[in-house]
Write a protein that holds these residues in place. Structure first.
Motif, short mmCIF file in Angstrom:
data_model
loop_
_atom_site.label_atom_id
_atom_site.label_comp_id
_atom_site.label_asym_id
_atom_site.label_seq_id
_atom_site.Cartn_x
_atom_site.Cartn_y
_atom_site.Cartn_z
N UNK A 432 34.27 -0.93 -2.80
CA UNK A 432 35.12 -1.55 -3.75
C UNK A 432 34.20 -2.37 -4.91
N UNK A 433 32.90 -2.60 -4.78
CA UNK A 433 32.17 -3.15 -5.90
C UNK A 433 31.31 -2.12 -6.59
N UNK A 434 31.05 -2.71 -7.84
CA UNK A 434 30.29 -1.64 -8.56
C UNK A 434 28.84 -1.79 -8.20
N UNK A 435 28.03 -0.72 -7.90
CA UNK A 435 26.78 -0.53 -7.40
C UNK A 435 25.67 0.14 -8.56
N UNK A 436 24.87 -0.71 -8.68
CA UNK A 436 23.96 -0.10 -9.86
C UNK A 436 22.60 -0.06 -9.38
N UNK A 437 21.94 1.19 -9.49
CA UNK A 437 20.70 1.54 -8.96
C UNK A 437 19.69 1.69 -9.97
N UNK A 438 18.74 1.18 -9.98
CA UNK A 438 17.58 1.25 -10.92
C UNK A 438 16.25 1.72 -10.20
N UNK A 460 31.07 6.20 -6.50
CA UNK A 460 30.91 6.01 -7.74
C UNK A 460 30.12 5.15 -8.37
N UNK A 461 28.85 5.12 -8.05
CA UNK A 461 27.77 4.12 -8.36
C UNK A 461 27.38 4.48 -10.01
N UNK A 462 26.41 3.70 -10.58
CA UNK A 462 25.86 4.00 -11.66
C UNK A 462 24.30 4.20 -11.54
N UNK A 463 23.56 5.16 -11.69
CA UNK A 463 22.10 5.53 -11.31
C UNK A 463 21.43 5.50 -12.57
N UNK A 524 30.73 1.36 -17.66
CA UNK A 524 31.12 -0.20 -17.55
C UNK A 524 32.07 -0.20 -16.54
N UNK A 525 33.22 0.59 -16.26
CA UNK A 525 34.12 0.77 -15.14
C UNK A 525 34.19 2.40 -14.61
#
Length: 563
Positions: A432-438, A460-463, A524-525
């Motif tokens: 349920x949290x937003x996950x950001x991978x760099x 639904x992460x942001x990669x 953003x979401x």
């Protein structure tokens, strides 16, 4: 009181009692019966991976947020494929239960020449390998399986490090006597005499200190000491800094937070604050080369208190059998009691110098400095941020995180590619949290297969893939234009469409600040996986990375400049 259960059933029950909800891995002929049992067991599931290395990385990432996880392989080829990841979990202090389905006991006893072995009858070599990188190991035999399961799992839980169990294929369903209760052996409390002496020593130091400081390492998060350490800092108004290995241990918006301490690589004001401190209280501090400014830290050794999980060193004195949680509880109780009785409180520190916030650049020029400045404003409360080794970790380590963020990295073992499969684990632990991978392009190529598992699960992460067309962090050290730092230039943004369903991801290519702004709006979401390929020049890196490369080059090669 005892009862009878199969070895496999008892193992799964004990795993669930510890909080394990997912077992990552790859099927193999020696672990299939255990997998059949997992399929029939409520409350625990098997997550299939592309290979065993990625499976162990995913378990590591899961354990970083859930507290503990497990991985299942088959003997020999699977074990050794996962070994590097297990070693990383050991170095970073992550409790991962490594389970290996091994050949049947009759084959081991007869030293049979089987596949997945060296065909020499030796069934101890893999166990010997794992004994170097785990805190407990066992081969489960019917006569003592229950005792051994509790011993090994208890070690993982207490010490927050990986363990290794071999489950012979013909033992999984064997019925054995097991305890009727579900308690795993744990820490039974500190030695009262040692605890009292340690508290007295630290209180004496704090009473006379005028410039105390706290240094936080990974111990604070691994042993769930965050609330206690935050309370100590608040009660005594003591500033705190974290080592890169402990980043995110406490809230980085706290007014007492000073920033990341890494020796002379720290902000100058923080370096001086620690150097001149008359009481430095560390929590599990380990000064590793790359996280200490290559051993450039400086403070009075006699003023250093280093609190470990089960012992504490105060200057030259060591107090054994003292749990960090018990020690903090006792110190906080004494401070609170003094305040309640109106006695003079322990000396509070001067108001700390707050670490400067990274400034957002006004220039629209495209490059990593501008990119990272924009990312600082993109982060929000509660994000799970994963930074792979290289330019991403260098930039994000010194970036101030919003409240309640969780930072995942591997700065000690420093295996590039760790974070992509670790992302699968963190997503499963906290969906349920937003996950950001760099992650850099070189790191991405190491473990790219696991993107398919993330897509398959509809996460639904942001990669963010930083495409520098090679190993930029290595170029900064040596070989700026050398061919050995080049890699194939994949069409990264096209990969999600190959590895998953066509509607599972939004794929974007970014080569300017305007394109970045458009991409961040979609991220953003995220309603589906957002995959952003960022194009940078080979030597484009975050501020300070060139100087870092020079320090590493000098440490590794001395006066040799590589030319």
């Amino acid at each position: 009181m005892t009862t009878r259960k199969s070895v496999g059933t008892y193992l799964l029950e004990r795993l669930r009692a510890l909080g394990v909800r997912r077992i990552y891995g790859v099927p193999g002929d020696y672990n299939l019966e255990f997998l059949e049992l997992i399929e029939r067991t409520d409350g625990i599931s098997f997550i299939g991976n592309c290979n065993e290395l990625n499976a162990a990385y995913a378990a590591d990432g899961d354990a970083r947020l859930s507290g503990i996880s497990a991985v299942l392989t088959t003997y020999g080829v699977g074990d050794l494929s996962a070994l590097s990841a297990i070693a990383g979990a050991y170095a970073e202090g992550v409790p991962v239960i490594m389970i290996s389905g091994v050949p049947p006991l009759h084959a081991i006893t007869q030293r049979a020449l089987l596949h997945h072995t060296l065909a020499d009858g030796n069934y101890e070599n893999v166990m010997n390998c794992y004994s170097q990188f785990t805190v407990a190991q066992t081969r489960l035999l019917p006569q003592d399986a229950a005792t051994e399961i509790d011993r090994v799992l208890g070690a993982a839980w207490r010490e927050k490090r990986p363990v290794y169990l071999q489950l012979p294929s013909d033992t999984c369903c064997v019925s054995v006597q097991v305890p009727a209760t579900q308690d795993i052996a744990c820490w039974y409390g500190s030695d009262p005499v040692q605890l009292q002496a340690a508290v007295a020593d630290i209180m004496e130091r704090l009473t006379h200190a005028t410039r105390p400081v706290l240094l936080l390492d990974a111990l604070v998060r691994r042993f769930d000491l965050r609330e206690r350490v935050a309370e100590l800092s608040r009660l005594l108004d003591i500033p705190f800094a974290t080592l890169p290995t402990g980043k995110g241990a406490l809230c980085e918006t706290d007014p007492n937070y000073q920033g990341i301490y890494s020796g002379k690589a720290s902000a100058p004001a923080l370096y001086e604050r620690v150097r001149t401190a008359d009481c430095v209280i560390g929590f599990g501090v380990r000064f590793v080369d790359a996280t200490s400014g290559y051993f450039s830290y400086a403070f009075d050794p006699a003023a250093f208190v280093n609190i470990q999980a089960f012992d504490t060193r105060c200057g030259g004195d060591v107090f054994m059998g003292v749990a960090a949680a018990d020690l903090l509880d006792a110190i906080i109780a004494q401070v609170s009691e003094r305040r309640a009785t109106q006695q003079p409180p322990v000396s509070a520190s001067p108001r700390p110098v707050v670490a400067p916030q990274p400034a957002v650049q006004d220039t629209p020029a495209w490059g990593q400095p501008a990119f990272w400045a924009r990312i600082q404003t993109f982060l929000r409360q509660g994000d799970v941020v994963l930074a792979d080794n290289g330019t991403s970790l260098v930039a994000l380590t010194h970036m101030r995180l919003p409240a309640r963020c969780h930072f995942v990295s591997q700065p000690i073992w420093a295996a590039i590619g760790y974070t992509l499969p670790a992302l699968l684990g963190s997503l499963n632990a906290c969906p349920d949290r937003r996950h950001l991978l760099f992650i850099g392009d070189g790191s991405f190529q190491m473990t790219a297969q696991e993107l398919s598992s993330i897509l398959r699960a509809r996460h639904k992460p942001v990669i963010f893939v930083l495409n520098n067309r090679g190993y930029t962090i290595e170029r900064m050290i040596l070989g700026e234009t050398a061919a050995y730092n080049d890699i194939a230039n994949w069409d990264y943004a096209a990969l999600p469409g190959v590895m998953g369903a066509s509607d599972a991801a939004v794929c974007l290519r970014v080569n300017s600040m305007d394109e970045l702004e458009a991409a961040l709006k979609q991220a953003e979401d995220p309603q589906q996986l957002v995959f952003i390929e960022l194009g940078f020049a080979p030597m484009d890196g975050p501020t300070g990375i060139s100087a870092f490369g020079g320090v590493v080059r000098h440490y590794d090669y001395g006066a040799f400049d590589g030319r």
